[in-house]
Design a protein around this motif. Sequence first.
Motif, mmCIF file in Angstrom:
data_model
loop_
_atom_site.group_PDB
_atom_site.id
_atom_site.type_symbol
_atom_site.label_atom_id
_atom_site.label_comp_id
_atom_site.label_asym_id
_atom_site.label_seq_id
_atom_site.Cartn_x
_atom_site.Cartn_y
_atom_site.Cartn_z
ATOM 1 N N UNK A 84 34.095 29.643 52.643
ATOM 2 C CA UNK A 84 33.120 30.414 53.420
ATOM 3 C C UNK A 84 32.974 31.818 52.861
ATOM 4 N N UNK A 85 34.096 32.436 52.503
ATOM 5 C CA UNK A 85 34.052 33.792 51.960
ATOM 6 C C UNK A 85 33.293 33.824 50.635
ATOM 7 N N UNK A 86 33.478 32.800 49.822
ATOM 8 C CA UNK A 86 32.734 32.716 48.571
ATOM 9 C C UNK A 86 31.235 32.615 48.826
ATOM 10 N N UNK A 87 30.855 31.841 49.819
ATOM 11 C CA UNK A 87 29.437 31.702 50.151
ATOM 12 C C UNK A 87 28.848 33.025 50.639
ATOM 13 N N UNK A 105 36.921 38.206 43.125
ATOM 14 C CA UNK A 105 36.562 39.347 42.278
ATOM 15 C C UNK A 105 35.355 39.007 41.412
ATOM 16 N N UNK A 106 35.332 37.821 40.842
ATOM 17 C CA UNK A 106 34.210 37.407 39.997
ATOM 18 C C UNK A 106 32.907 37.386 40.787
ATOM 19 N N UNK A 107 33.009 37.069 42.078
ATOM 20 C CA UNK A 107 31.826 36.990 42.929
ATOM 21 C C UNK A 107 31.431 38.338 43.536
ATOM 22 N N UNK A 108 32.194 39.386 43.213
ATOM 23 C CA UNK A 108 31.770 40.718 43.623
ATOM 24 C C UNK A 108 32.706 41.508 44.519
ATOM 25 N N UNK A 109 33.829 40.916 44.939
ATOM 26 C CA UNK A 109 34.766 41.672 45.777
ATOM 27 C C UNK A 109 35.458 42.730 44.925
ATOM 28 N N UNK A 150 43.241 41.721 39.778
ATOM 29 C CA UNK A 150 42.275 42.643 39.207
ATOM 30 C C UNK A 150 41.405 43.334 40.243
ATOM 31 N N UNK A 151 41.557 42.952 41.509
ATOM 32 C CA UNK A 151 40.842 43.624 42.595
ATOM 33 C C UNK A 151 41.533 44.961 42.879
ATOM 34 N N UNK A 152 40.750 46.012 43.072
ATOM 35 C CA UNK A 152 41.347 47.302 43.399
ATOM 36 C C UNK A 152 42.048 47.220 44.748
ATOM 37 N N UNK A 153 43.166 47.947 44.869
ATOM 38 C CA UNK A 153 43.959 47.929 46.093
ATOM 39 C C UNK A 153 44.077 49.339 46.663
#
Length: 288
Positions: free
Chosen positions: A79-82, A118-122, A160-163
Amino acid sequence: MYNMPLYRPPSEAYSLIIQVTLGCSHNKCNFCSMYKSKKFTIKPLKEIKKEIDIFRSIYGNAEKIFLADGDALIIPIDTLKEILKYIKEVFPECKRITLYGSPKSILYKTIDELKELKRLGLSMIYMGIESGDDLVLNYINKGVASSELLNAGLKVKESGILLSVTVIAGIGGKDRTIEHSINTGKLISNISPDFLGVLSLMIEENTELYKDISSGKFSVLSDIEVLKEIKNILQNINTKGKIVFRCNHASNYLLLRGDLPKDREQLIREIDNALENRDIRDEVERML
């Protein structure tokens, strides 16, 4: 369109907020009253997409989007990916998508799942650490131990997502101020987040902590003691990686900002100067 109250990090002041969940999935911390009026709910995907469409009709441009409420990362991965895909479809100009992620919701996700997000924009996850001391974490009913906070933080970093993490000065009270500050500094050192925000404890009446203060079970730190605790936290942060440090929330007695480790000694000097000047003012007031 919003189910109030609505909260977002200070750095998201100019972001479009899309409320994909209501409330907080944990909602048991003894110091927090933010989401007590809400039952945690994940909105249906169809409703979320409809709201995204409405926001598109209202706003001509949205380069930054924050997904609310308190723990959007807990949403099931598919769902989060969508949601992320649809945001990029409707707001192709969007450059940054962020959300709150509880330690447990981070641990529920695999490294590969986080990398896919991350690849999808997070772009960034905000995680509340509060303390690195296990006794304090247990007392405030955080729901995780320091080792779990460490694992969650390292997992985000590996993806690789900023924290961005927050800790709370004064949350250990007078009894655990030394242990809280030392262990929090050490935990931050081991995680080495990209951003660190230090808040000062704010007392909310409709909380379990307020009851403990009223009964004498918890002793609140003075402004001076909070500053000394922040200094001790800084003294115990040893990291080679850059951490953007901010202590500029409305709750803070002294506003501080800099980069660690580069500016650590300067930040400590600023605290020492404030402590010295405060001591002088207090002495003058006593003489008068």
